[in-house]
Design an enzyme around this catalytic site. Structure first.
Site, PDB file in Angstrom:
ATOM      1  N   CYS A  77       0.993  -1.165   0.019  1.00  0.00           N
ATOM      2  CA  CYS A  77      -0.043   0.125  -0.162  1.00  0.00           C
ATOM      3  C   CYS A  77       0.829   1.298   0.188  1.00  0.00           C
ATOM      4  O   CYS A  77       1.702   1.458   0.882  1.00  0.00           O
ATOM      5  CB  CYS A  77      -0.759   0.011   1.231  1.00  0.00           C
ATOM      6  SG  CYS A  77      -2.156   1.329   1.489  1.00  0.00           S
ATOM      7  N   HIS A 192      -3.834   0.457  -7.193  1.00  0.00           N
ATOM      8  CA  HIS A 192      -4.839   0.532  -8.109  1.00  0.00           C
ATOM      9  C   HIS A 192      -4.615   1.075  -9.535  1.00  0.00           C
ATOM     10  O   HIS A 192      -4.925   0.590 -10.512  1.00  0.00           O
ATOM     11  CB  HIS A 192      -6.039   1.258  -7.683  1.00  0.00           C
ATOM     12  CG  HIS A 192      -6.781   0.479  -6.631  1.00  0.00           C
ATOM     13  ND1 HIS A 192      -6.105   0.475  -5.304  1.00  0.00           N
ATOM     14  CD2 HIS A 192      -7.880  -0.207  -6.412  1.00  0.00           C
ATOM     15  CE1 HIS A 192      -6.834  -0.333  -4.387  1.00  0.00           C
ATOM     16  NE2 HIS A 192      -8.230  -0.396  -5.144  1.00  0.00           N
TER      17      HIS A 192
HETATM   18  N1  DGL Z   1      -3.772   0.850  -1.452  1.00  0.00           N
HETATM   19  C1  DGL Z   1      -3.998   2.193  -1.298  1.00  0.00           C
HETATM   20  C2  DGL Z   1      -2.918   2.917  -1.651  1.00  0.00           C
HETATM   21  O1  DGL Z   1      -1.952   2.207  -2.482  1.00  0.00           O
HETATM   22  C3  DGL Z   1      -5.124   2.797  -2.064  1.00  0.00           C
HETATM   23  C4  DGL Z   1      -6.542   2.525  -1.602  1.00  0.00           C
HETATM   24  C5  DGL Z   1      -6.686   3.123  -0.166  1.00  0.00           C
HETATM   25  O2  DGL Z   1      -6.877   4.255  -0.235  1.00  0.00           O
HETATM   26  O3  DGL Z   1      -6.595   2.507   0.873  1.00  0.00           O
HETATM   27  O4  DGL Z   1      -2.295   3.981  -1.670  1.00  0.00           O
END
Ligand code: DGL
Length: 271
Positions: A77, A192
């Site tokens: 993330c 994403h």
């Molecule tokens: N996984 C998050 C990122 O890469 C995107 C989704 C979220 O806001 O949790 O920042």
């Protein structure tokens, strides 16, 4: 036992389903490794939360993976990497990889020694943290960096709206600053966004290089293995999936998101 191998899995976590883009890349580069994936689906999105909250969540998800006896941790993330990595590295002695530094290094490599402009897109929290801009300013001082939050790309991808004309319009409108002032390299600073790569590419200047953090993290993991900070597994170990809520939706979105990644079972855990 051959001490140059380690059959323990590598823990990989994300706020939800998005980190599967990173997992897929790691699985294709390191097919023998075992992975434990944890998606914090009960508390997604992280991208709109405060730094203190993201930091707390990061430690909690990592703690669960550490209980699974992982030999390394990957914060797939971007938001957790931007806001929680320093705290996480202070919390554990297990090697921790985030996506920010590998992504910045890949962007610099893409400039191929020339001067140029680098763009970064990510969630509100990632962009507000300035983690990418600060890391780039250390690695390549004087390089102009333009950062932009593109929060609407996340729900579009989760709903599978990747080829709709309205998505094309949304991407064009969101990326207008990069159409007005082109960059040479654009870092896709959110799990994403790689799913939208062809669409993003078609909107920007034809020469713009898009940096995908999944590929950059795979290179960093290779370096950790080469330097023996993480020892490789000797034989194929498989993947386990955990989420903190809504396992059925996780599997549905994952199937849409990455149809080529088989997810046989998902266990719900409480943090
Ligand atoms: N996984 C998050 C990122 O890469 C995107 C989704 C979220 O806001 O949790 O920042």
């Amino acid at each position: 036992m051959n001490t140059s191998y380690d059959s323990r899995p590598i823990g990989i976590f994300d706020s939800g389903v998005g980190g599967l883009t990173v997992l897929q890349e790691l699985l294709s580069r390191f097919p023998q490794e075992g992975f434990v994936y944890l998606g914090d689906t009960a508390r997604v999105p992280y991208g709109t939360k405060s730094p203190a909250t993201v930091q707390r969540y990061t430690i909690q998800v990592a703690e669960l993976l550490l209980q699974q006896n992982v030999k390394g941790l990957v914060a797939a993330c971007n938001t957790a990497s931007a806001l929680g990595l320093t705290a996480l590295r202070a919390y554990t002695t297990v090697p921790v990889l985030g996506v920010i530094e590998p992504g910045c290094q890949a962007a610099i490599r893409a400039l191929q020694g020339k001067t140029g402009r680098i763009g970064v897109i990510g969630t509100h929290a990632t962009i507000a943290s300035k983690a990418y801009a600060q890391t780039l300013s250390v690695l390549l001082p004087e390089c102009p960096v333009q950062s932009l939050a593109c929060p609407l790309f996340v729900p579009v991808v989760e709903e599978g709206w990747t080829s709709q004309p309205s998505t094309q319009l949304l991407i064009r409108e969101s990326l207008q600053p990069f159409i007005d002032t082109p960059v040479d390299v654009l870092i896709l600073g959110c799990t994403h966004y790689p799913i939208l790569k062809p669409k993003i590419s078609s909107i920007l200047n034809p020469g713009t290089v898009l940096v995908d953090s999944a590929q950059a993290v795979a290179l960093s993991l290779q370096q950790l293995i080469d330097t023996q900070n993480i020892r490789p597994a000797a034989q194929r170990e498989g993947v386990r999936f955990y989420v903190t809520d809504a396992a059925v939706r996780f599997r549905e979105v994952a199937a849409r998101f990455l149809p080529q990644l088989p997810i046989e079972s998902v266990e719900v855990v409480d943090l």
